[in-house]
Design a protein around this motif. Structure first.
Motif, PDB file in Angstrom:
ATOM      1  N   CYS A 295      47.542  -4.937 145.724  1.00  0.00           N
ATOM      2  CA  CYS A 295      47.270  -3.513 145.888  1.00  0.00           C
ATOM      3  C   CYS A 295      46.310  -3.076 144.786  1.00  0.00           C
ATOM      4  CB  CYS A 295      48.561  -2.697 145.843  1.00  0.00           C
ATOM      5  SG  CYS A 295      49.387  -2.665 144.235  1.00  0.00           S
ATOM      6  N   ALA A 296      45.677  -1.930 144.978  1.00  0.00           N
ATOM      7  CA  ALA A 296      44.675  -1.453 144.028  1.00  0.00           C
ATOM      8  C   ALA A 296      45.265  -1.244 142.640  1.00  0.00           C
ATOM      9  CB  ALA A 296      44.057  -0.157 144.553  1.00  0.00           C
ATOM     10  N   ALA A 297      46.498  -0.748 142.563  1.00  0.00           N
ATOM     11  CA  ALA A 297      47.117  -0.484 141.257  1.00  0.00           C
ATOM     12  C   ALA A 297      47.309  -1.771 140.465  1.00  0.00           C
ATOM     13  CB  ALA A 297      48.448   0.235 141.444  1.00  0.00           C
ATOM     14  N   CYS A 298      47.756  -2.836 141.124  1.00  0.00           N
ATOM     15  CA  CYS A 298      47.990  -4.102 140.423  1.00  0.00           C
ATOM     16  C   CYS A 298      46.682  -4.744 139.985  1.00  0.00           C
ATOM     17  CB  CYS A 298      48.781  -5.060 141.314  1.00  0.00           C
ATOM     18  SG  CYS A 298      50.540  -4.639 141.459  1.00  0.00           S
ATOM     19  N   ILE A 299      45.660  -4.693 140.833  1.00  0.00           N
ATOM     20  CA  ILE A 299      44.362  -5.234 140.437  1.00  0.00           C
ATOM     21  C   ILE A 299      43.791  -4.411 139.281  1.00  0.00           C
ATOM     22  CG2 ILE A 299      41.944  -5.394 141.165  1.00  0.00           C
ATOM     23  CD1 ILE A 299      43.487  -7.764 142.034  1.00  0.00           C
ATOM     24  N   GLY A 300      43.973  -3.091 139.313  1.00  0.00           N
ATOM     25  CA  GLY A 300      43.504  -2.249 138.226  1.00  0.00           C
ATOM     26  C   GLY A 300      44.195  -2.576 136.913  1.00  0.00           C
ATOM     27  N   ARG A 301      45.517  -2.801 136.951  1.00  0.00           N
ATOM     28  CA  ARG A 301      46.242  -3.167 135.725  1.00  0.00           C
ATOM     29  C   ARG A 301      45.801  -4.539 135.233  1.00  0.00           C
ATOM     30  NH1 ARG A 301      50.586  -1.156 138.929  1.00  0.00           N
ATOM     31  NH2 ARG A 301      51.171   0.953 138.303  1.00  0.00           N
ATOM     32  N   TRP A 302      45.604  -5.478 136.167  1.00  0.00           N
ATOM     33  CA  TRP A 302      45.123  -6.811 135.810  1.00  0.00           C
ATOM     34  C   TRP A 302      43.780  -6.711 135.085  1.00  0.00           C
ATOM     35  CZ3 TRP A 302      46.639 -11.881 135.853  1.00  0.00           C
ATOM     36  CH2 TRP A 302      45.638 -12.854 135.833  1.00  0.00           C
ATOM     37  N   TRP A 303      42.895  -5.888 135.616  1.00  0.00           N
ATOM     38  CA  TRP A 303      41.575  -5.685 135.015  1.00  0.00           C
ATOM     39  C   TRP A 303      41.711  -5.077 133.618  1.00  0.00           C
ATOM     40  CZ3 TRP A 303      36.638  -5.321 138.084  1.00  0.00           C
ATOM     41  CH2 TRP A 303      35.563  -4.958 137.299  1.00  0.00           C
ATOM     42  N   ALA A 304      42.521  -4.027 133.500  1.00  0.00           N
ATOM     43  CA  ALA A 304      42.648  -3.310 132.229  1.00  0.00           C
ATOM     44  C   ALA A 304      43.222  -4.189 131.121  1.00  0.00           C
ATOM     45  CB  ALA A 304      43.512  -2.065 132.413  1.00  0.00           C
TER      46      ALA A 304
END
Length: 286
Positions: free
Chosen positions: A239-248
């Motif tokens: 999901c977008a939230a998990c990919i965003g956290r992975w990126w951050a």
């Protein structure tokens, strides 16, 4: 390190309650350590054992305050301590104690402070009131940062109640994820024919993003520079939230440059940029 300290303290507590022969030989028992205070068992048998039992019960009852607790400094002279059973506010001239099961923590107010003139770094403090359900226990207040409150929440039997009119400052990663989602929603939709599964990162929401290369290859004279994006052949998993956290969590450099960087697929490690993260949707039925 925390696990080793916990195991050591558990072993130490067992040895205090049931002292082995080595502890007895070394004089490391409650009776031997407090020998001067207890006096002689032969001359005052009843008095000796009354004192011994009192000291033993007191020491054994304090052992749980060492195995799992959180201590949050409030001011230079006060702190807030949470154990599995108790909530304690320690101040210079007072001690407030209440059982977790007999208390409700409620956020009553917040105040924000900018640490830099640009406002990029901001800290928020929360005023919290401890409201006991037992009339004999006095209410008390304490104030801590939102960051400290998030660490404290993990040790509370019941979460701190936050009324609707109070808004807690999101973490840096939460703020990044919000901006990250806004940017990827501008990318083209990636349609899939199969049923979309749950996100393997959180298992709470459907997977809704696909990493597919859209950015152009660099001109030949620029080859050999930073690692370029590659095609990711993984199916829709995140999901977008998990990919965003992975990126951050893997971003480097100043915060304002995070979105301009690159990340790698959590599964195949293919490098990708923000243009390569597309919203994933099920192909509409015709």
């Amino acid at each position: 390190m925390d696990v080793l300290l916990t195991l050591f303290y558990v072993l130490f507590s067992i040895c205090v309650i049931y002292p082995p022969t080595e502890f007895v030989s070394a004089g490391f028992t409650i009776a031997q350590l407090f020998e001067n205070y207890l006096g002689s068992e032969n001359t005052n048998f009843i008095g000796y054992h009354m004192k011994r039992i009192t000291i033993t019960a007191l020491i054994h009852s304090t052992l749980p305050f060492g195995v799992d607790k959180v201590s949050v400094p409030l001011t230079a002279t006060s702190k807030f301590v949470a154990t599995e059973t108790w909530l304690i506010k320690v101040s210079q001239y007072k001690l407030n104690i209440v059982k977790q099961e007999d208390c409700t923590l409620v956020a009553t107010a917040t105040d924000n402070h900018n640490l830099t003139p640009s406002g990029e770094d901001e800290i928020q403090y929360v005023n919290i009131e401890a409201i006991p359900s037992v009339d004999e226990v006095e209410r008390f207040m304490f104030r801590m940062s939102t960051t400290a409150l998030r660490d404290l929440q993990q040790r509370l039997a019941h979460p701190v109640r936050v009324p609707e009119h109070i808004s807690l400052l999101p973490t840096l990663i939460e703020r990044f994820v919000t901006v990250f989602k806004q940017h990827i929603e501008q990318n083209p939709i990636y349609y899939v024919d199969q049923e979309i599964e749950q996100c393997i990162g959180c298992m709470q929401f459907p997977a809704d993003v696909k990493i597919t290369r859209r950015c152009l290859a660099p001109p030949p004279h620029l080859e050999g520079g930073p690692q370029q994006c590659q095609q990711c052949n993984c199916r829709v998993l995140w999901c977008a939230a998990c990919i965003g956290r992975w990126w951050a969590t893997r971003a480097a450099g100043p915060q304002e440059q995070w979105l301009a960087g690159r990340c790698t697929c959590p599964v195949c490690r293919a490098p990708f940029c923000l243009l390569d993260v597309c919203p994933a949707r099920r192909t509409p039925d015709v």
